[in-house]
Design a protein around this motif. Structure first.
Motif: not given
Lengths: 214, 449
Positions: B129, B133, B136-137, B140, B162-163, B165-166, B168-170, B173
């Motif tokens: 995992k 991650l 994925l980082a 960006k 950055e957008g 990347q967000m 990806v985080n969403q 999440g």
């Protein structure tokens, strides 16, 4: 008659003294070039680095929550500006309106709020009819200088200068200054260059480009 | 990298529009001309908003299907992959083939990392995992470089990266919330992820049209009129997407059914608010009543399908028929006949057929057809969004006037500028000021005397 001239002298000196300051500013703008290349500068992050982390179910969801503020006060420590912010719109001739009081600055309320994605714009006078006004020293700002904007609710946003450019007054890139951007920008405008008496305005416009610090 | 040279003149157009009467075709960039939603820049924004948000939608749904071990996982992943093809085509249409290919590879890679994350979660393999991650980082930075070359503007590229990347985080999440059984949060994430991609589309389309103003007829991607079009496209397509998932969850009796229905209902609230913003609260309420009603008929259809009750299915379809008529008339009246009821009715018929078709295929385990229909239903909604926003803007142009000034402010009066000609006015002003302060006038009188 001699006495009259003597009395006038200080006034003339005052006028020409300021003119010289404005002139040297004009020179500096020309030297630094109209198209200062902002791409060569260090990147200034608009958004905090978002670290990937596992979601805790108690936590708020991750979202772009850049909210703007209705600006009340503008502070630029580097040039000693601490001014009230008037709210203005567009004049019938399509020009952005200006502050009524030359000690104040004016936020363009048809555009973005400072802090929101997009370009917010605040303008101030460089001079009044007789001497310097609030943005007289705006041209002295340089990359990295900070701008603080506060709202009536006490919220504050800090912006960082990333470019300073001047343009002939009819050739300013309006899209770049007023248009949308994914970043949270704040662009400060004043006049610069020689005064064109026929047009009754300065020949150039100075734009200080800044973006949200955090 | 010289692929910027490969620009094709026009952006990909996915608009198969409902004709709208009397739409003024002036450009947005000019002040004083009537605002319009129909510009090349607004088209680009709509296309990117459609495809990027659809990506978020299918990515989240596919990860969910992966976690469930659902039978339609492959087909859902296929829809996500088809979306990538379309996105790459859109990028190619602006930046040329080479850039399109580069985009395609990069985008497919990031989807691969999500798949790794889903698998690792299934295997309870924390190391794997973390590895996903980390990958994925890195993405960006790669994306930032791509966008810098694309938009020619590093600061903008960094912000957009950055957008993404967000984004990806969403997605992570949404997936983690789903796996943890927190369905409400999972759907909250899904809605936010869709919303977020429309923001990215707004920024990206704005950067692209700023870079190539000539290619977009000097029109702007972000204007009050195009904002309305984008908002309606966002919410209507989200409606189709969420409705589809609620129907699937309904027939499956999934644990997340309630949460998905709740998300759909929140979408309805947002749509009603958008209508209210143009037509006032009463119209917004009326809209909400009809809109919620039609969702109810879909629910009836799902229930009847579960119960194998053909008569009830028939009844639900009949009710949907009546809704089409009522709703079309409502819009025709609201827009002062700028939208014609028969045209609207046809558009609504398509929507109903796409959703019912997708649902029937899903219930019949014909997943390939189901997902073709879902994609079609999602894309379709951008057509009424254009037509509706076009009519609204045409009806109330004053509400959508350009907020861009056509000239810079006049921020100086010359009191400190260099004087090339003798400034009589200023001298006079100065003289008077000094005279007043020192009593010159009085003294001169004394001298003269």
């Amino acid at each position: 008659m001699m006495n009259v001239l003597k009395l006038l002298m200080p006034a003339m000196l005052l006028l020409s003294g300021c003119s010289m300051a404005a002139q040297s500013a004009g020179d500096r703008d020309q030297n630094s070039g109209m198209q200062e290349n902002i791409q060569q500068e260090d990147p200034l992050r608009t958004l905090p680095d978002s670290n990937i982390s596992k979601t805790d179910s108690d936590k708020e969801i991750i979202k772009d929550n850049r909210e703007g503020i209705i600006p009340d006060r503008l502070q630029i420590p580097a040039i000693g500006v601490d001014a009230e912010v008037e709210k203005v719109g567009m004049l019938s001739n399509g020009k952005m309106d200006v502050p009524k009081n030359d000690e104040n600055v004016a936020w363009y309320q048809k555009g973005a709020q400072p802090g929101q994605p997009g370009n917010s714009v605040i303008a101030g006078h460089v001079d009044n009819k007789t001497g310097p006004a609030v943005f007289f020293k705006l041209e002295k700002l340089k990359k990295g200088d900070e701008i603080k904007v506060s709202g009536s609710d006490g919220n504050q946003r800090t912006f960082v200068v990333y470019a300073v450019k001047s343009y002939p007054r009819n050739e300013a890139p309006l899209n770049e200054i007023f248009g949308y951007t994914y970043r949270s920008g704040l662009n400060l405008i004043t006049c610069t260059g020689d005064f064109d008496h026929e047009a009754s305005t300065h020949k150039e416009r100075l734009v200080v480009y800044t973006q949200l610090k955090n | 990298m010289n692929w910027k040279k490969g620009i094709v003149a026009l952006p990909l157009s996915v608009s198969l529009l409902l004709p709208t009467a009397g739409i003024v075709s002036a450009q947005n960039g000019e002040t004083h001309s009537a605002p319009t939603v129909e510009t090349p820049a607004a088209d680009l924004r709509a296309t990117l908003g459609h495809l990027l948000s659809e990506h978020a939608y299918f990515a989240i749904e596919t990860m969910r299907k992966g976690a469930e071990g659902a039978a339609d996982f492959e087909e859902s992943a296929g829809a996500l992959s088809d979306n990538t093809e379309d996105l790459a085509k859109a990028i190619s249409s602006v930046y040329g083939e080479e850039a399109g290919k580069q985009f395609h590879d990069m985008w497919s890679n990031h989807i691969g990392f999500f798949v790794d994350y889903v698998k690792a979660t299934g295997n309870k393999d924390e190391d794997a995992k973390q590895k996903a991650l980390d990958s994925l980082a890195n993405y960006k930075n790669e994306f930032s470089q791509f966008l810098e070359t694309a938009t020619g503007e590093r600061l903008e590229a960094d912000a957009l990266a950055e957008g993404l990347q967000m984004h990806v985080n969403q997605l992570i999440g949404a997936f983690d919330s789903y796996v943890a059984g927190n369905y409400e949060k999972a759907y909250e994430y899904e809605r936010e992820a869709i919303n977020h991609m429309h923001m990215v589309a707004k920024g990206l389309s704005s950067a692209i049209t700023d870079q190539f103003p000539d290619k977009f007829n000097n029109t702007m991607a972000v204007t009050p009129a195009s904002d309305l079009r984008a908002k309606l496209g966002h919410l209507l397509a989200e409606h189709a997407g969420l409705a589809m998932m609620a129907m699937q969850n309904g027939i499956d009796g999934s644990k997340d059914f309630e949460a998905s229905a709740q998300a759909l209902s929140e979408n309805t609230d947002d749509l009603a608010a958008a209508i209210s913003s143009v037509y006032g609260e009463d119209a917004g309420m009326k809209f909400k009543e009809m809109w919620s009603g039609h969702i109810g008929y879909f629910v009836d259809y799902v229930k009847a399908t579960a119960a194998n009750d053909e008569a009830k299915k028939e009844e639900a379809l009949k009710n949907l028929e009546q809704y089409r008529e009522d709703f079309s008339n409502f819009l025709e009246t609201a827009t002062d006949e700028r939208l014609k009821a028969d045209m609207l009715s046809q558009g609504l018929q398509d929507h109903v057929e796409q959703l019912i078709g997708a649902f029937n295929s899903y219930a019949g385990e014909n997943y390939a057809t189901a997902y073709d229909n879902v994609r079609e239903a999602y894309a379709h909604m951008f057509t009424p969004a254009k037509a509706l926003s076009g009519a609204f803007v045409n009806q109330f142009p004053e509400k959508f006037e350009s907020s861009m000034p056509s000239d810079m402010p006049k921020t100086g009066m010359g009191g400190t500028a260099q004087q090339q000609e003798f400034p009589f006015e200023l001298l006079l002003a100065g003289l008077l000021a000094i005279a007043a302060a020192t009593g010159v006038v009085l003294r001169r009188k004394q001298i003269e005397r």
